[in-house]
Design a protein around this motif. Structure first.
Motif, PDB file in Angstrom:
ATOM      1  N   TYR A  79       6.817  -8.244  -3.894  1.00 40.18           N
ATOM      2  CA  TYR A  79       7.056  -9.130  -5.032  1.00 40.18           C
ATOM      3  C   TYR A  79       5.735  -9.502  -5.698  1.00 40.18           C
ATOM      4  N   LEU A  80       4.748  -9.893  -4.909  1.00 40.98           N
ATOM      5  CA  LEU A  80       3.464 -10.322  -5.455  1.00 40.98           C
ATOM      6  C   LEU A  80       2.723  -9.205  -6.174  1.00 40.98           C
ATOM      7  N   THR A  81       2.869  -7.988  -5.679  1.00 39.44           N
ATOM      8  CA  THR A  81       2.074  -6.880  -6.214  1.00 39.44           C
ATOM      9  C   THR A  81       2.842  -5.923  -7.117  1.00 39.44           C
ATOM     10  N   ARG A  82       4.165  -5.874  -6.965  1.00 40.35           N
ATOM     11  CA  ARG A  82       4.987  -4.874  -7.657  1.00 40.35           C
ATOM     12  C   ARG A  82       4.513  -3.462  -7.319  1.00 40.35           C
ATOM     13  N   PHE A  83       3.898  -3.333  -6.156  1.00 41.33           N
ATOM     14  CA  PHE A  83       3.366  -2.057  -5.677  1.00 41.33           C
ATOM     15  C   PHE A  83       4.218  -1.577  -4.527  1.00 41.33           C
ATOM     16  N   ASP A  84       4.840  -0.426  -4.700  1.00 40.86           N
ATOM     17  CA  ASP A  84       5.641   0.170  -3.641  1.00 40.86           C
ATOM     18  C   ASP A  84       4.687   1.033  -2.827  1.00 40.86           C
TER      19      ASP A  84
ATOM     20  N   ARG B 159       1.157   1.993   5.562  1.00 37.92           N
ATOM     21  CA  ARG B 159      -0.101   1.475   6.107  1.00 37.92           C
ATOM     22  C   ARG B 159      -0.419   0.140   5.431  1.00 37.92           C
ATOM     23  N   ASP B 160      -1.084  -0.731   6.138  1.00 36.61           N
ATOM     24  CA  ASP B 160      -1.386  -2.053   5.593  1.00 36.61           C
ATOM     25  C   ASP B 160      -2.294  -1.986   4.370  1.00 36.61           C
ATOM     26  N   TYR B 161      -2.043  -2.891   3.445  1.00 33.53           N
ATOM     27  CA  TYR B 161      -2.916  -3.091   2.298  1.00 33.53           C
ATOM     28  C   TYR B 161      -3.018  -4.592   2.052  1.00 33.53           C
ATOM     29  N   ALA B 162      -4.005  -4.982   1.241  1.00 33.57           N
ATOM     30  CA  ALA B 162      -4.286  -6.407   1.058  1.00 33.57           C
ATOM     31  C   ALA B 162      -4.119  -6.819  -0.393  1.00 33.57           C
ATOM     32  N   PHE B 163      -3.591  -8.027  -0.563  1.00 27.36           N
ATOM     33  CA  PHE B 163      -3.498  -8.696  -1.866  1.00 27.36           C
ATOM     34  C   PHE B 163      -4.351  -9.952  -1.771  1.00 27.36           C
ATOM     35  N   VAL B 164      -5.247 -10.132  -2.731  1.00 31.41           N
ATOM     36  CA  VAL B 164      -6.109 -11.311  -2.781  1.00 31.41           C
ATOM     37  C   VAL B 164      -5.940 -11.944  -4.153  1.00 31.41           C
TER      38      VAL B 164
ATOM     39  N   THR C  22      -7.464 -14.631 -10.401  1.00 33.13           N
ATOM     40  CA  THR C  22      -7.755 -13.206 -10.468  1.00 33.13           C
ATOM     41  C   THR C  22      -7.054 -12.568  -9.287  1.00 33.13           C
ATOM     42  N   SER C  23      -6.272 -11.522  -9.544  1.00 31.93           N
ATOM     43  CA  SER C  23      -5.543 -10.839  -8.481  1.00 31.93           C
ATOM     44  C   SER C  23      -6.164  -9.478  -8.206  1.00 31.93           C
ATOM     45  N   VAL C  24      -6.307  -9.173  -6.914  1.00 31.93           N
ATOM     46  CA  VAL C  24      -6.921  -7.925  -6.474  1.00 31.93           C
ATOM     47  C   VAL C  24      -6.012  -7.275  -5.444  1.00 31.93           C
ATOM     48  N   LEU C  25      -5.861  -5.973  -5.557  1.00 28.06           N
ATOM     49  CA  LEU C  25      -5.103  -5.190  -4.584  1.00 28.06           C
ATOM     50  C   LEU C  25      -6.062  -4.210  -3.934  1.00 28.06           C
ATOM     51  N   CYS C  26      -6.037  -4.154  -2.613  1.00 27.83           N
ATOM     52  CA  CYS C  26      -6.865  -3.217  -1.845  1.00 27.83           C
ATOM     53  C   CYS C  26      -5.916  -2.245  -1.144  1.00 27.83           C
ATOM     54  N   PRO C  27      -5.539  -1.144  -1.826  1.00 29.60           N
ATOM     55  CA  PRO C  27      -4.578  -0.209  -1.243  1.00 29.60           C
ATOM     56  C   PRO C  27      -5.234   0.692  -0.205  1.00 29.60           C
ATOM     57  N   PRO C  28      -4.436   1.293   0.670  1.00 31.87           N
ATOM     58  CA  PRO C  28      -4.997   2.232   1.638  1.00 31.87           C
ATOM     59  C   PRO C  28      -5.410   3.525   0.935  1.00 31.87           C
ATOM     60  N   SER C  29      -6.148   4.348   1.637  1.00 32.35           N
ATOM     61  CA  SER C  29      -6.626   5.596   1.051  1.00 32.35           C
ATOM     62  C   SER C  29      -5.462   6.483   0.610  1.00 32.35           C
TER      63      SER C  29
ATOM     64  N   PHE D 126       0.230  -1.921 -10.215  1.00 35.87           N
ATOM     65  CA  PHE D 126      -0.282  -3.276  -9.992  1.00 35.87           C
ATOM     66  C   PHE D 126      -0.957  -3.816 -11.243  1.00 35.87           C
ATOM     67  N   GLU D 127      -0.586  -5.026 -11.600  1.00 35.93           N
ATOM     68  CA  GLU D 127      -1.210  -5.693 -12.741  1.00 35.93           C
ATOM     69  C   GLU D 127      -2.345  -6.564 -12.214  1.00 35.93           C
ATOM     70  N   GLY D 128      -3.533  -6.023 -12.233  1.00 36.02           N
ATOM     71  CA  GLY D 128      -4.709  -6.712 -11.715  1.00 36.02           C
ATOM     72  C   GLY D 128      -5.766  -5.690 -11.357  1.00 36.02           C
ATOM     73  N   ASP D 129      -6.761  -6.126 -10.622  1.00 39.76           N
ATOM     74  CA  ASP D 129      -7.869  -5.271 -10.228  1.00 39.76           C
ATOM     75  C   ASP D 129      -7.501  -4.509  -8.962  1.00 39.76           C
ATOM     76  N   VAL D 130      -7.670  -3.191  -8.977  1.00 35.60           N
ATOM     77  CA  VAL D 130      -7.408  -2.359  -7.803  1.00 35.60           C
ATOM     78  C   VAL D 130      -8.751  -1.887  -7.262  1.00 35.60           C
ATOM     79  N   ARG D 131      -8.990  -2.187  -6.009  1.00 43.25           N
ATOM     80  CA  ARG D 131     -10.265  -1.823  -5.385  1.00 43.25           C
ATOM     81  C   ARG D 131     -10.036  -0.775  -4.308  1.00 43.25           C
ATOM     82  N   THR D 132     -10.662   0.366  -4.521  1.00 45.45           N
ATOM     83  CA  THR D 132     -10.497   1.475  -3.578  1.00 45.45           C
ATOM     84  C   THR D 132     -11.765   1.751  -2.774  1.00 45.45           C
TER      85      THR D 132
END
Length: 135
Positions: free
Chosen positions: A45-50, A54-59, A69-76, A86-92
Motif C-alpha cells: 500500500y505504501l509503495t504501490r510496488f509489487d 526478497r526484502d526491500y525497504a521503504f523510508v 520524502t519517500s525512498v524505496l530501496c528495492p532488491p537487486s 513507485f512514486e518517489g526516489d528509488v535507490r539501487t
C-alpha cells in the motif's frame, strides 16, 4: 477515478502519504521505516510496488518544513520496475546489501538523526510443551 495509467494496467492509483507526515510530527520523529516483501500488504500500500519475495525497504523522512520524502530501496534486479511503480526516489546503490542496511544508509542521507518510527511486529512467540514446576 477513470484515468488510466500510462502502461494501460488500469486506474492510476496513488498513495497519499501525508498521514505519515502527521504521525511523524505528532511523535516528534524524523522518519518512518518499513522493511518487508511483496507479501506485506501494508508495504505494498505504501509503495504501490509489487516487489520481490526478497526484502526491500521503504523510508519516509520529513524535512524541517514538515514535508516528506519517500525512498524505496528495492532488491537487486528490480530497480527498473520499482522506478515505474513507485512514486518517489528509488535507490539501487548497494542493492545486494540487506534491506535494513540500505534503509539505514537512506536515513543517514535524509536526516541528522532522531526518532524513527517502525511498524509493530506481527511476529508471535510460540512455546511448545508444558511449563515445568520447580521442586
Amino acid at each position: 477515478m477513470t484515468d488510466r495509467s500510462d502502461d494501460g494496467r488500469g486506474p492510476d492509483v496513488r498513495t497519499d502519504r501525508s498521514f505519515l507526515d502527521r504521525e511523524l510530527s505528532a511523535a516528534g520523529a524524523v522518519a518512518f521505516v518499513h522493511v518487508g516483501n511483496r507479501f506485506d500488504a501494508d508495504l505494498r500500500y505504501l509503495t504501490r510496488f509489487d516487489g520481490s519475495d526478497r526484502d526491500y525497504a521503504f523510508v519516509h523522512a520529513r524535512d524541517g518544513d514538515g514535508r516528506g520524502t519517500s525512498v524505496l530501496c528495492p532488491p537487486s534486479g528490480v530497480g527498473a520496475r520499482a522506478r515505474r511503480e513507485f512514486e518517489g526516489d528509488v535507490r539501487t546503490a548497494d542493492d545486494g546489501d540487506p534491506a535494513g542496511v540500505r534503509a539505514r544508509a537512506a536515513l543517514s542521507e535524509l536526516t541528522d538523526g532522531g526518532t524513527v518510527l517502525v511498524p509493530r511486529s506481527r511476529r508471535t512467540r510460540c512455546v511448545r510443551g508444558t511449563p515445568r514446576r520447580r521442586a
